[in-house]
Write an enzyme that holds these catalytic residues in place. Structure first.
Site, PDB file in Angstrom:
ATOM      1  N   TRP A 110      10.582   5.518  -0.709  1.00  0.00           N
ATOM      2  CA  TRP A 110       9.988   4.177  -0.752  1.00  0.00           C
ATOM      3  C   TRP A 110       9.016   4.042  -1.923  1.00  0.00           C
ATOM      4  CZ3 TRP A 110       9.703  -0.553   1.691  1.00  0.00           C
ATOM      5  CH2 TRP A 110       8.539  -1.304   1.466  1.00  0.00           C
TER       6      TRP A 110
ATOM      7  N   ASN B  59       6.282   0.847  -3.547  1.00  0.00           N
ATOM      8  CA  ASN B  59       5.863  -0.549  -3.625  1.00  0.00           C
ATOM      9  C   ASN B  59       5.002  -0.779  -4.861  1.00  0.00           C
ATOM     10  OD1 ASN B  59       4.324   0.820  -1.342  1.00  0.00           O
ATOM     11  ND2 ASN B  59       3.094  -1.010  -1.397  1.00  0.00           N
ATOM     12  N   ASP B  60       3.790  -1.252  -4.719  1.00  0.00           N
ATOM     13  CA  ASP B  60       3.039  -1.783  -5.866  1.00  0.00           C
ATOM     14  C   ASP B  60       2.948  -0.842  -7.070  1.00  0.00           C
ATOM     15  OD1 ASP B  60       2.452  -3.190  -3.563  1.00  0.00           O
ATOM     16  OD2 ASP B  60       0.282  -3.085  -3.793  1.00  0.00           O
TER      17      ASP B  60
ATOM     18  N   ASP C  37      -7.534  -3.265  -3.296  1.00  0.00           N
ATOM     19  CA  ASP C  37      -6.863  -3.514  -4.576  1.00  0.00           C
ATOM     20  C   ASP C  37      -7.811  -3.890  -5.711  1.00  0.00           C
ATOM     21  OD1 ASP C  37      -4.652  -3.197  -2.896  1.00  0.00           O
ATOM     22  OD2 ASP C  37      -4.243  -5.348  -2.762  1.00  0.00           O
TER      23      ASP C  37
END
Ligand SMILES: *[C@@H]1O[C@H](CO)[C@@H](O)[C@H](O)[C@H]1NC(C)=O
Ligand SMILES: *[C@@H]1O[C@H](CO)[C@@H](O)[C@H](O)[C@H]1NC(C)=O
Ligand SMILES: *[C@@H]1O[C@H](CO)[C@@H](O)[C@H](O)[C@H]1NC(C)=O
Ligand SMILES: *[C@@H]1O[C@H](CO)[C@@H](O)[C@H](O)[C@H]1NC(C)=O
Ligand SMILES: *[C@@H]1O[C@H](CO)[C@@H](O)[C@H](O)[C@H]1NC(C)=O
Ligand SMILES: *[C@@H]1O[C@H](CO)[C@@H](O)[C@H](O)[C@H]1NC(C)=O
Length: 567
Positions: free
Chosen positions: A56, A58-59, A185
């Protein structure tokens, strides 16, 4: 003071820091030496987009340029093809943003301040060319806190080892109004004329999504500014804020700390599964950001399809601002698990302020063009009403296409209804198979020979009183014979006046992704598709016109794309 403390620690880590211990703990951590998936046939794996070897992602995190290398860190689960909270930072480097080398994982849970996960963050290059990373840790209470990591060896252009500052966490959700589970973030920091650093952290308050501004003289001791950035209308939590200047006068990028009359600022935040941005003016003295229009009024997005949690950085090597994002899957989680991977990275895009000053323009970085081979091109081809035209000679499953349409007659453009304010809805109501006046015309990509499967990227022109409205759509409804797929149609209005310019489209096709740029980058739509028939050599490429008016392909250039080297 704290400044000297930071630099003392920095020196300590470089000279006496226990580097071997750092490396030992890494050796026990997950898939240190990831394997390339070679055993199973993988028709949906991309071949020139960035993907980790498996599992996996993501960002994107902390993209930066350092000593000749582009660095990409990214949210990664070393244990499988699904997201989990104790996510880590994987790390890859490139000299050209096309070919990548995977390095050892950079940041992963080891301390009380990040034991429940190392979430997204950003890099800041401190004076003296010293990169540092601020990232979100899930601490032992599952609160989100902001931590600093430093490279162990600044002479290593690959920045392979990182240490976490013992003073972490540096920014905690102490303010009573902040939800400690939604505080994350951190952006790239920027330095004001007073020498202080500023950073934004995304969160959610009583009034909805917002970004809290923190200031620091030494990058260690951060104090909350009284005035967070927020929008007029209530949104859900703001994730992955990004805040940077764009030049008013040139298409060049500028460093994140620049603020003068030649720039405007961009605030990008994530909510509702999209990357929304506003343009506005920012005062380095009051730290006030005044957007020209609110998020909800302008509906400005980097991309109107799948494109989430983007990050930008200033590339000093080519004086440009580059942004890119995570593109997730549209098929089921069980398919992802079966395949062994989920998620990929968009092609990096240069971004600058458009001529109107009202929106950004994005274009794939020029480096991607070196993958182009076997050009096919023609000019002045009439694309008559209700016709389909095959573009042969390119590997249609892995291609780059640039096409430009001339509209000789606009008289029969459909009338725009004032209630049609949502371009995505309009594209789903009026898909590629719904006939029109001027349009639908465009491309059918990843199409099977019998056209049972295809993804249609097309335009429709409407007349609205004395002006024209150009709608761009990416229609996935017939992209695959398989059912268990999100085939949502995406749409955007493109700020093009068809009386004065031709309508251009560029599409980057890579097996299961189609990234499209309309009006020379004024509207972007990214889609994921999983054809059953139109895979590999079976895929075809067509231009089509289902409007009553003829259009002319004023120019078309298409290339097969070589695979990038990503090890
Ligand atoms: C730091 O990196 C440089 C360049 O890769 C290398 O020559 C040097 O041995 C490294 N120093 C340490 C202490 O690892
Ligand atoms: C941190 O900065 C604030 C504001 O500048 C200052 O009041 C405070 O004393 C500093 N704390 C430390 C530990 O240096
Ligand atoms: C850029 O444009 C702005 C606004 O038009 C102007 O104020 C500024 O002086 C220009 N800067 C340069 C370097 O040309
Ligand atoms: C990922 O894709 C799914 C299905 O296509 C979508 O519903 C979801 O919102 C996406 N997630 C993000 C964060 O974009
Ligand atoms: C164009 O219209 C015809 C007739 O309605 C339809 O059969 C065909 O599928 C349409 N083309 C596309 C690309 O949707
Ligand atoms: C469209 O392209 C053609 C061919 O390049 C050119 O002759 C024409 O002027 C263009 N039309 C507009 C409106 O720019």
């Amino acid at each position: 003071m704290a400044t000297s403390a930071l630099w003392f620690l920095w020196l300590w880590f470089i000279l006496v820091g226990d580097v071997t211990e750092v490396e030992d703990s890494r050796r026990t951590h997950g898939d240190l030496y990831p394997l390339q998936i070679t055993s199973i046939k993988q028709p949906y794996r991309t071949l020139y987009h960035f993907q980790p070897p498996r599992n996996w992602m993501n960002d994107p995190n902390a993209p930066m340029y350092y000593k000749g290398y582009y660095h990409l860190f990214y949210q990664y689960n070393p244990y499988g093809a699904v997201w989990r909270p104790d996510i880590i930072w994987a790390h890859s480097v490139s000299t050209d943003l096309v070919n990548w080398v995977h390095l050892d994982h950079a940041i992963y849970p080891t301390e009380t301040f990040d034991i429940n996960g190392c979430w997204s963050g950003s890099a800041t290059i401190l004076p003296g060319n010293k990169p540092v990373i601020l990232y979100t840790g899930g601490d032992s209470k599952n609160h989100q806190v902001q931590n600093l990591a430093l490279p162990v060896n600044l002479s290593d252009p690959l920045l392979q080892s990182w240490v976490k500052l013992p003073q972490n966490p540096l920014i905690t959700p102490i303010n009573g109004g902040i939800d400690p589970e939604n505080f994350r973030d951190p952006t790239t920091a920027w330095q004001g004329p007073d020498g202080e650093w500023r950073v934004l952290v995304g969160t959610q308050g009583e009034h909805g999504g917002m970004a809290i501004l923190y200031r620091s003289r030494d990058f260690v001791n951060w104090t909350e500014s009284q005035y967070p950035f927020r929008s007029r209308e209530k949104t859900s939590i703001w994730e992955c804020p990004d805040f940077y200047p764009v030049s008013l006068n040139t298409t060049n990028g500028v460093d994140t700390s620049v603020n003068n009359p030649s720039v405007k600022h961009v605030l990008k935040v994530n909510f509702n599964s999209h990357d929304y941005y506003t343009l506005g003016s920012y005062s380095s003295y009051t730290d006030e950001y005044i957007p020209d229009t609110d998020f909800m009024d302008s509906d400005l997005r980097y991309d109107y399809g799948k494109f989430y949690a983007s990050k930008s950085f200033f590339d000093p090597a080519k004086n440009r601002r580059i942004l890119w994002a995570w593109v997730n899957e549209s098929d089921s989680e069980s398919e992802d698990i079966k395949r062994g991977w989920s998620g990929l990275q968009s092609i990096p895009r240069s971004a600058w302020l458009g001529k109107t000053g009202r929106q950004l323009v994005q274009w794939p970085v020029e480096e991607i063009e070196k993958l182009r081979i076997n050009e096919v091109n023609f000019k002045g081809e009439n694309l008559r009403s209700e016709t389909v035209f095959e573009v042969s000679g390119v590997t249609a499953s892995q291609a780059d296409i640039e096409v430009s349409f001339e509209l000789p007659k606009l008289a029969y453009a459909e009338l725009m209804d004032p209630s049609w304010v949502d371009p995505q809805l309009l594209c789903s109501d009026k898909g590629a198979s719904v006939k029109g006046g001027v349009g639908p015309f465009g491309l059918l990509v990843l199409a099977s020979e019998d056209l049972k499967e295809h993804t249609a990227i097309f335009f429709r022109v409407f007349k609205n009183k004395d002006r024209y409205v150009v709608l761009m759509c990416s229609d996935q409804s017939r992209s695959s014979l398989s059912e268990e797929i999100d085939k949502t149609t995406y749409g955007a209005f493109v700020d093009v006046d068809p009386r004065h310019e031709n309508i251009s489209l560029r599409s980057l096709i890579d097996h299961s992704i189609v990234e499209s740029f309309g009006g020379e980058g004024r509207a972007c739509i990214t889609a994921r598709v999983y054809p059953k028939l139109a895979i590999d050599e079976e895929a075809r490429l067509y231009a089509f016109n289902n409007g009553t008016e003829n259009v002319i392909i004023s120019r078309l250039r298409a290339w097969s794309m070589k695979s990038a080297l990503i090890y």
